[in-house]
Design an enzyme around this catalytic site. Structure first.
Site, PDB file in Angstrom:
ATOM      1  N   SER A  65      70.654  -5.264 -23.174  1.00 33.29           N
ATOM      2  CA  SER A  65      70.889  -6.642 -23.603  1.00 33.29           C
ATOM      3  C   SER A  65      71.514  -7.478 -22.501  1.00 33.29           C
ATOM      4  O   SER A  65      71.329  -8.690 -22.457  1.00 33.29           O
ATOM      5  CB  SER A  65      71.827  -6.665 -24.808  1.00 33.29           C
ATOM      6  OG  SER A  65      71.306  -5.903 -25.842  1.00 33.29           O
TER       7      SER A  65
ATOM      8  N   HIS B 261      63.300  -6.785 -22.989  1.00 31.70           N
ATOM      9  CA  HIS B 261      64.368  -6.897 -23.986  1.00 31.70           C
ATOM     10  C   HIS B 261      63.829  -7.210 -25.373  1.00 31.70           C
ATOM     11  O   HIS B 261      63.385  -8.321 -25.653  1.00 31.70           O
ATOM     12  CB  HIS B 261      65.372  -7.988 -23.533  1.00 31.70           C
ATOM     13  CG  HIS B 261      66.556  -8.084 -24.413  1.00 31.70           C
ATOM     14  ND1 HIS B 261      67.134  -9.275 -24.776  1.00 31.70           N
ATOM     15  CD2 HIS B 261      67.282  -7.118 -25.026  1.00 31.70           C
ATOM     16  CE1 HIS B 261      68.161  -9.034 -25.572  1.00 31.70           C
ATOM     17  NE2 HIS B 261      68.268  -7.744 -25.743  1.00 31.70           N
TER      18      HIS B 261
ATOM     19  N   GLU C 226      61.820 -10.374 -24.307  1.00 32.08           N
ATOM     20  CA  GLU C 226      62.053 -11.081 -23.049  1.00 32.08           C
ATOM     21  C   GLU C 226      61.663 -10.169 -21.878  1.00 32.08           C
ATOM     22  O   GLU C 226      62.179  -9.052 -21.761  1.00 32.08           O
ATOM     23  CB  GLU C 226      63.526 -11.481 -22.931  1.00 32.08           C
ATOM     24  CG  GLU C 226      63.931 -12.506 -23.991  1.00 32.08           C
ATOM     25  CD  GLU C 226      65.421 -12.779 -24.034  1.00 32.08           C
ATOM     26  OE1 GLU C 226      65.808 -13.915 -24.338  1.00 32.08           O
ATOM     27  OE2 GLU C 226      66.229 -11.851 -23.790  1.00 32.08           O
TER      28      GLU C 226
ATOM     29  N   ASN D  91      70.243 -14.273 -26.018  1.00 29.20           N
ATOM     30  CA  ASN D  91      71.640 -13.831 -26.152  1.00 29.20           C
ATOM     31  C   ASN D  91      72.607 -14.782 -25.457  1.00 29.20           C
ATOM     32  O   ASN D  91      73.783 -14.845 -25.809  1.00 29.20           O
ATOM     33  CB  ASN D  91      71.822 -12.410 -25.602  1.00 29.20           C
ATOM     34  CG  ASN D  91      71.414 -11.372 -26.624  1.00 29.20           C
ATOM     35  OD1 ASN D  91      71.226 -11.695 -27.801  1.00 29.20           O
ATOM     36  ND2 ASN D  91      71.271 -10.129 -26.198  1.00 29.20           N
TER      37      ASN D  91
HETATM   38  N1  LIG Z   1      71.484  -2.933 -31.067  1.00 27.48           N
HETATM   39  C1  LIG Z   1      70.816  -4.041 -30.794  1.00 27.48           C
HETATM   40  O1  LIG Z   1      70.717  -4.944 -31.611  1.00 27.48           O
HETATM   41  C2  LIG Z   1      70.139  -4.209 -29.468  1.00 27.48           C
HETATM   42  C3  LIG Z   1      69.217  -5.250 -29.302  1.00 27.48           C
HETATM   43  C4  LIG Z   1      68.554  -5.378 -28.091  1.00 27.48           C
HETATM   44  C5  LIG Z   1      68.835  -4.496 -27.047  1.00 27.48           C
HETATM   45  N2  LIG Z   1      69.746  -3.504 -27.234  1.00 27.48           N
HETATM   46  C6  LIG Z   1      69.996  -2.587 -26.118  1.00 27.48           C
HETATM   47  O2  LIG Z   1      69.335  -1.367 -26.390  1.00 27.48           O
HETATM   48  C7  LIG Z   1      70.075  -0.267 -25.829  1.00 27.48           C
HETATM   49  C8  LIG Z   1      70.343   0.732 -26.932  1.00 27.48           C
HETATM   50  O3  LIG Z   1      71.078   0.106 -27.964  1.00 27.48           O
HETATM   51  P1  LIG Z   1      71.126   0.759 -29.415  1.00 27.48           P
HETATM   52  O4  LIG Z   1      71.759  -0.260 -30.297  1.00 27.48           O
HETATM   53  O5  LIG Z   1      69.785   1.325 -29.779  1.00 27.48           O
HETATM   54  O6  LIG Z   1      72.138   1.957 -29.162  1.00 27.48           O
HETATM   55  P2  LIG Z   1      72.367   3.287 -30.040  1.00 27.48           P
HETATM   56  O7  LIG Z   1      73.762   3.709 -29.764  1.00 27.48           O
HETATM   57  O8  LIG Z   1      71.933   3.079 -31.451  1.00 27.48           O
HETATM   58  O9  LIG Z   1      71.334   4.332 -29.373  1.00 27.48           O
HETATM   59  C9  LIG Z   1      71.464   4.789 -28.086  1.00 27.48           C
HETATM   60  C10 LIG Z   1      70.892   6.189 -28.043  1.00 27.48           C
HETATM   61  O10 LIG Z   1      70.862   6.647 -26.687  1.00 27.48           O
HETATM   62  C11 LIG Z   1      71.016   8.040 -26.743  1.00 27.48           C
HETATM   63  N3  LIG Z   1      71.343   8.567 -25.407  1.00 27.48           N
HETATM   64  C12 LIG Z   1      72.521   8.561 -24.760  1.00 27.48           C
HETATM   65  N4  LIG Z   1      72.390   9.170 -23.560  1.00 27.48           N
HETATM   66  C13 LIG Z   1      71.089   9.534 -23.451  1.00 27.48           C
HETATM   67  C14 LIG Z   1      70.335  10.196 -22.443  1.00 27.48           C
HETATM   68  N5  LIG Z   1      70.894  10.600 -21.308  1.00 27.48           N
HETATM   69  N6  LIG Z   1      69.031  10.433 -22.667  1.00 27.48           N
HETATM   70  C15 LIG Z   1      68.453  10.038 -23.829  1.00 27.48           C
HETATM   71  N7  LIG Z   1      69.124   9.397 -24.813  1.00 27.48           N
HETATM   72  C16 LIG Z   1      70.422   9.154 -24.629  1.00 27.48           C
HETATM   73  C17 LIG Z   1      72.112   8.250 -27.763  1.00 27.48           C
HETATM   74  O11 LIG Z   1      72.118   9.577 -28.253  1.00 27.48           O
HETATM   75  C18 LIG Z   1      71.715   7.228 -28.821  1.00 27.48           C
HETATM   76  O12 LIG Z   1      70.908   7.787 -29.833  1.00 27.48           O
HETATM   77  C19 LIG Z   1      71.322  -0.867 -25.193  1.00 27.48           C
HETATM   78  O13 LIG Z   1      71.133  -1.016 -23.823  1.00 27.48           O
HETATM   79  C20 LIG Z   1      71.436  -2.232 -25.862  1.00 27.48           C
HETATM   80  O14 LIG Z   1      72.036  -3.197 -25.002  1.00 27.48           O
HETATM   81  C21 LIG Z   1      70.393  -3.321 -28.412  1.00 27.48           C
END
Ligand SMILES: NC(=O)c1ccc[n+]([C@@H]2O[C@H](COP(=O)([O-])OP(=O)(O)OC[C@H]3O[C@@H](n4cnc5c(N)ncnc54)[C@H](O)[C@@H]3O)[C@@H](O)[C@H]2O)c1
Length: 289
Positions: free
Chosen positions: A123, A144, A156, A195
């Site tokens: 993000s 994104h 994005e 964002n």
């Molecule tokens: N949550 C949102 O609304 C949102 C929206 C857009 C973008 N994002 C971005 O997406 C990314 C993930 O966010 P999320 O909310 O899904 O997080 P989350 O915590 O739900 O999921 C992250 C996952 O990554 C896994 N992980 C950690 N280390 C790892 C590795 N070495 N190899 C493989 N998997 C691994 C974890 O076990 C976890 O399941 C972030 O960078 C965030 O900025 C999130």
């Protein structure tokens, strides 16, 4: 890489975002591998797919054959090598930590075919902070998605100055192929487009909450019933994850050293109490029922 060369997709991280991004790719015809380091997360992601597809058939949104075909295109593994070895596009969706992402990209650079595009769903972390961990910075970009990734249309495509035009074009085309609406963000700015706008809204919302101007419920109501937003900023934080908001604030602070960038006290309190929002059953609102 041109869009017609893209056949196989790998999604790293099967959490909040990753499991739905992977399913969207599989639904759109791509052979997709979903990977995560936590077996329980992968199991949950697979269960989600196995419930989602029959649900869509029941609702008349797809035929049984379409559901079967989509199911056959998605697989799950805890082994990054297995997941990424044939990928033409890798989408990383792990925790919002730059060191972790750099390590994963360095590994992916060794595993994925040399022409593959490595994209991050981050993000706020711009891909120029990750690209130099690889030998292919021109093929490392931000892609994104928005939450929930199966539903939200916007993606994005962020083209930092290290990203080739071919990569940006391929990602724009890829988004259309997976039934999304891409926008081309031509510079790496903090928060990209949407964002960045939301950050301004959130800043004002927290200021009003912490100054006692109005409750979080009423601030949310103002946004929903006055501005026509689908949900207010506090409900949205519960959906996207208060842990993510905390991580973003902390990483801004580590970079700038400016205490103004630290997460606001309400976020710190919820974070230390483990109230991350929907994923833990409680954030600003309760989801326990
Ligand atoms: N949550 C949102 O609304 C949102 C929206 C857009 C973008 N994002 C971005 O997406 C990314 C993930 O966010 P999320 O909310 O899904 O997080 P989350 O915590 O739900 O999921 C992250 C996952 O990554 C896994 N992980 C950690 N280390 C790892 C590795 N070495 N190899 C493989 N998997 C691994 C974890 O076990 C976890 O399941 C972030 O960078 C965030 O900025 C999130």
């Amino acid at each position: 890489m041109k869009i017609d060369d893209v056949k196989n997709v790998c999604v790293v991280g099967a959490g909040n975002m990753g499991h739905q991004i992977a399913l969207q790719c599989a639904l759109s015809g791509y052979k997709t591998v979903s990977t995560d380091v936590v077996p329980a997360v992968l199991e949950k992601a697979e269960k989600f797919v196995d419930n989602y597809l029959p649900g869509r058939v029941q609702k008349g949104k797809m035929t049984e054959d379409e559901a079967k075909a989509a199911r056959s295109r998605i697989s799950f593994t805890g082994d990054l090598k297995e997941a990424a070895k044939d990928a033409d596009v890798v989408i990383e969706a792990v925790l919002e930590r730059v060191d972790l992402k750099r390590k994963i990209f360095a590994d992916l650079d060794k595993i994925a075919p040399p022409g593959a595009i490595l994209a991050t769903n981050s993000s706020f972390i711009v891909s120029s902070r990750i690209a130099d961990a690889t030998t292919r910075p021109d093929r490392v970009c931000n892609l994104h998605f928005f939450n929930p990734a199966l539903v939200m249309k916007l993606v994005e495509v962020v083209q930092g100055s290290h990203v080739s035009d071919e990569t940006a074009q391929c990602m724009m085309d890829f988004c259309l192929k997976i039934d999304k609406i891409p926008i081309h963000v031509k510079k790496e700015v903090d928060g990209f487009v949407l964002n960045r706008i939301f950050s301004a809204i959130h800043k004002e919302a927290f200021w009003m909450l912490e100054m006692g101007v109005a409750s979080y419920e009423d601030i949310d109501k103002a946004c929903v019933y006055g501005a026509g937003h689908p949900m207010g900023p506090f409900r949205l934080l519960d959906l996207t994850g208060i842990d993510l908001a905390y991580d973003i604030g902390m990483s801004h602070f580590y970079e700038s050293g400016d205490p103004a960038d630290l997460p606001v006290p309400t976020i710190v309190k919820k974070y230390t109490e483990g109230k991350f929002g929907q994923k833990t059953g409680e954030g600003f609102y309760s989801y326990k029922k």
